[in-house]
Scaffold this active site. Structure first.
Site, PDB file in Angstrom:
ATOM      1  N   THR A  13       6.213   5.712  -7.475  1.00  0.00           N
ATOM      2  CA  THR A  13       6.548   5.195  -6.158  1.00  0.00           C
ATOM      3  C   THR A  13       5.603   4.066  -5.758  1.00  0.00           C
ATOM      4  O   THR A  13       4.458   4.007  -6.226  1.00  0.00           O
ATOM      5  CB  THR A  13       6.446   6.332  -5.113  1.00  0.00           C
ATOM      6  OG1 THR A  13       6.563   5.789  -3.797  1.00  0.00           O
ATOM      7  CG2 THR A  13       5.102   7.043  -5.205  1.00  0.00           C
ATOM      8  N   ASP A  14       6.058   3.211  -4.848  1.00  0.00           N
ATOM      9  CA  ASP A  14       5.176   2.172  -4.333  1.00  0.00           C
ATOM     10  C   ASP A  14       4.132   2.737  -3.375  1.00  0.00           C
ATOM     11  O   ASP A  14       3.154   2.066  -3.027  1.00  0.00           O
ATOM     12  CB  ASP A  14       5.976   1.064  -3.641  1.00  0.00           C
ATOM     13  CG  ASP A  14       6.801   1.528  -2.451  1.00  0.00           C
ATOM     14  OD1 ASP A  14       6.842   2.752  -2.177  1.00  0.00           O
ATOM     15  OD2 ASP A  14       7.435   0.667  -1.804  1.00  0.00           O
ATOM     16  N   GLU A  15       4.297   3.994  -2.962  1.00  0.00           N
ATOM     17  CA  GLU A  15       3.351   4.590  -2.018  1.00  0.00           C
ATOM     18  C   GLU A  15       1.964   4.799  -2.627  1.00  0.00           C
ATOM     19  O   GLU A  15       0.992   4.998  -1.898  1.00  0.00           O
ATOM     20  CB  GLU A  15       3.903   5.902  -1.462  1.00  0.00           C
ATOM     21  CG  GLU A  15       5.149   5.700  -0.617  1.00  0.00           C
ATOM     22  CD  GLU A  15       5.557   6.944   0.146  1.00  0.00           C
ATOM     23  OE1 GLU A  15       4.671   7.659   0.653  1.00  0.00           O
ATOM     24  OE2 GLU A  15       6.771   7.211   0.227  1.00  0.00           O
ATOM     25  N   TYR A  30       1.203  13.470  -0.954  1.00  0.00           N
ATOM     26  CA  TYR A  30       2.278  13.114  -1.891  1.00  0.00           C
ATOM     27  C   TYR A  30       1.889  11.916  -2.742  1.00  0.00           C
ATOM     28  O   TYR A  30       1.925  11.961  -3.972  1.00  0.00           O
ATOM     29  CB  TYR A  30       3.577  12.823  -1.132  1.00  0.00           C
ATOM     30  CG  TYR A  30       4.554  11.992  -1.925  1.00  0.00           C
ATOM     31  CD1 TYR A  30       5.073  12.462  -3.135  1.00  0.00           C
ATOM     32  CD2 TYR A  30       4.948  10.717  -1.491  1.00  0.00           C
ATOM     33  CE1 TYR A  30       5.959  11.689  -3.891  1.00  0.00           C
ATOM     34  CE2 TYR A  30       5.825   9.950  -2.236  1.00  0.00           C
ATOM     35  CZ  TYR A  30       6.329  10.436  -3.431  1.00  0.00           C
ATOM     36  OH  TYR A  30       7.192   9.677  -4.170  1.00  0.00           O
ATOM     37  N   LYS A  82       1.110  11.491  -6.833  1.00  0.00           N
ATOM     38  CA  LYS A  82       1.837  10.565  -7.715  1.00  0.00           C
ATOM     39  C   LYS A  82       0.872   9.585  -8.372  1.00  0.00           C
ATOM     40  O   LYS A  82       1.038   9.234  -9.551  1.00  0.00           O
ATOM     41  CB  LYS A  82       2.905   9.821  -6.926  1.00  0.00           C
ATOM     42  CG  LYS A  82       4.102  10.674  -6.532  1.00  0.00           C
ATOM     43  CD  LYS A  82       4.874  11.222  -7.742  1.00  0.00           C
ATOM     44  CE  LYS A  82       5.613  10.120  -8.487  1.00  0.00           C
ATOM     45  NZ  LYS A  82       6.446  10.694  -9.588  1.00  0.00           N
TER      46      LYS A  82
END
Length: 354
Positions: free
Chosen positions: A133-135, A159, A163
């Site tokens: 994810t870009d998060e 989260y 990741k």
């Protein structure tokens, strides 16, 4: 080609499997634990397809993961299985540590064992594609900056931290053990079969039921929205054509403020579902601003020029075309989301393994 897709009953994973079965000749093994977000009804035609096989396995179960790799010997692993809801990670981070970190470790070990046992072309062609994810990058301060493949990691939530940890594990297995790995980091996905706890389906269904549309803070948070079927095409392109050891960012070129997204949904529902619940004059009246969540990132935006330049992928949907398709899908597929909301989709899983 035989592709193992982890998390294939989830939102993005099911889109990947539908793409593989509908648009390619590849075989697919769907490995999914069927947690609350896993729904085999998101793969309505897969069960009858001879190129599809389902394994109900939790990636935290190392022994079962190893069995699947030994029995099926996939050519490519596309790893999408993950706990992914930020709010849930704040309430209970433990599951995110187990699935996203320990689960990824188990898969890497099984993939490494299989890869080392292969000879010749199969050994050379094997790939482990990790979907992230870009998060993991945190958020962007300026209005012009973009996440690139070289952006430093600065995760904000349990989260995104889990990741980021899994991304680091994948790179370490590539660097230390030589495992052929690739990573993709994507922006916010939306589209058909999206679990109703996420922003866009949550707003659509709440509006149809005349319930409040809760917007965090003032709704100024910006996200880059990627239609899930565009993402599925990109993932397959990376898995089959991507370069060993590379990272590819995938975005939709659709930056929107959260409030703008909700207002767009309301406008579309005025057109497509004009008969409102009793007491509702217009859908926008349901918008309610609520206390912002802890550590809420302000802006995400992806620079997807590398995957466009090197692999020839570009999104087909604009936000305007994709969000219309999404709203229309939810209006036309009430049985699917009603069974999710009622929990009925979870009651028919025993023995449904093929």
């Amino acid at each position: 080609m035989k592709i193992l897709v982890t998390g294939g009953a989830g939102f993005i994973g099911s889109a990947v499997i539908r793409h593989i079965l509908d648009d390619t000749n590849s075989h697919v093994i769907n490995l999914d634990a069927l947690t609350y977000a896993g729904n085999l009804e998101s793969l309505p035609d897969a069960k009858q397809n001879p190129r599809y096989h389902f394994e109900q396995v939790d990636i935290c179960n190392a022994q079962e993961v190893q069995r699947v790799f030994t029995e099926h010997q996939p050519d490519i692993v596309m790893h999408l299985a993950a706990e992914s809801h930020v709010d849930r990670s704040i309430d209970g981070p433990g599951a995110f540590i187990q699935t996203n970190i320990i689960g990824t470790y188990n898969l890497l070990q099984a993939a490494r064992s299989l890869w080392q046992s292969l000879d010749g072309e199969k050994h050379q062609a094997f790939r482990f594609h990790h979907v992230s994810t870009d998060e993991v990058y945190g958020d962007l301060e300026g209005t012009e900056d973009l996440f690139t493949e070289e952006t430093s990691y600065a995760p904000s939530s349990p989260y995104s931290a889990s990741k980021a940890s899994s991304d680091h594990l994948v790179r370490a297995w590539g660097r230390t053990f030589g495992l052929p790995v690739m990573i993709t980091n994507c922006s916010n996905n939306y589209g058909p079969y999206h679990f109703p706890e996420k922003l866009i389906p949550h707003m659509i269904l709440n509006a149809l039921h005349g319930k409040p549309l809760p917007v965090y803070g003032d709704g100024s948070q910006i996200r880059d929205w990627l239609y899930v079927e565009d993402h599925a095409r990109a993932l397959y392109q990376v898995a089959t054509k991507g370069k060993n050891g590379e990272t590819y960012n995938i975005g939709g070129h659709n930056e929107k403020r959260n409030l703008e997204v909700v207002e767009t949904i309301c406008t579309l529902l005025e057109e497509l579902a004009p008969e409102k619940p009793e007491g509702i004059t217009q859908y926008r009246d349901l918008i309610t601003f609520v206390k912002d969540r802890p550590g809420h990132d302000v802006r995400y935006a992806i620079d997807a020029s590398k995957i466009e330049r090197e692999l020839g992928w570009t999104p087909l949907e604009t936000f305007e075309s994709g969000i219309r398709k999404t709203v229309e899908w939810y209006l036309s597929n009430t049985d699917w989301w009603q069974r999710v909301l009622s929990g009925a989709y979870r009651l028919e899983r025993i023995g449904d393994k093929d």
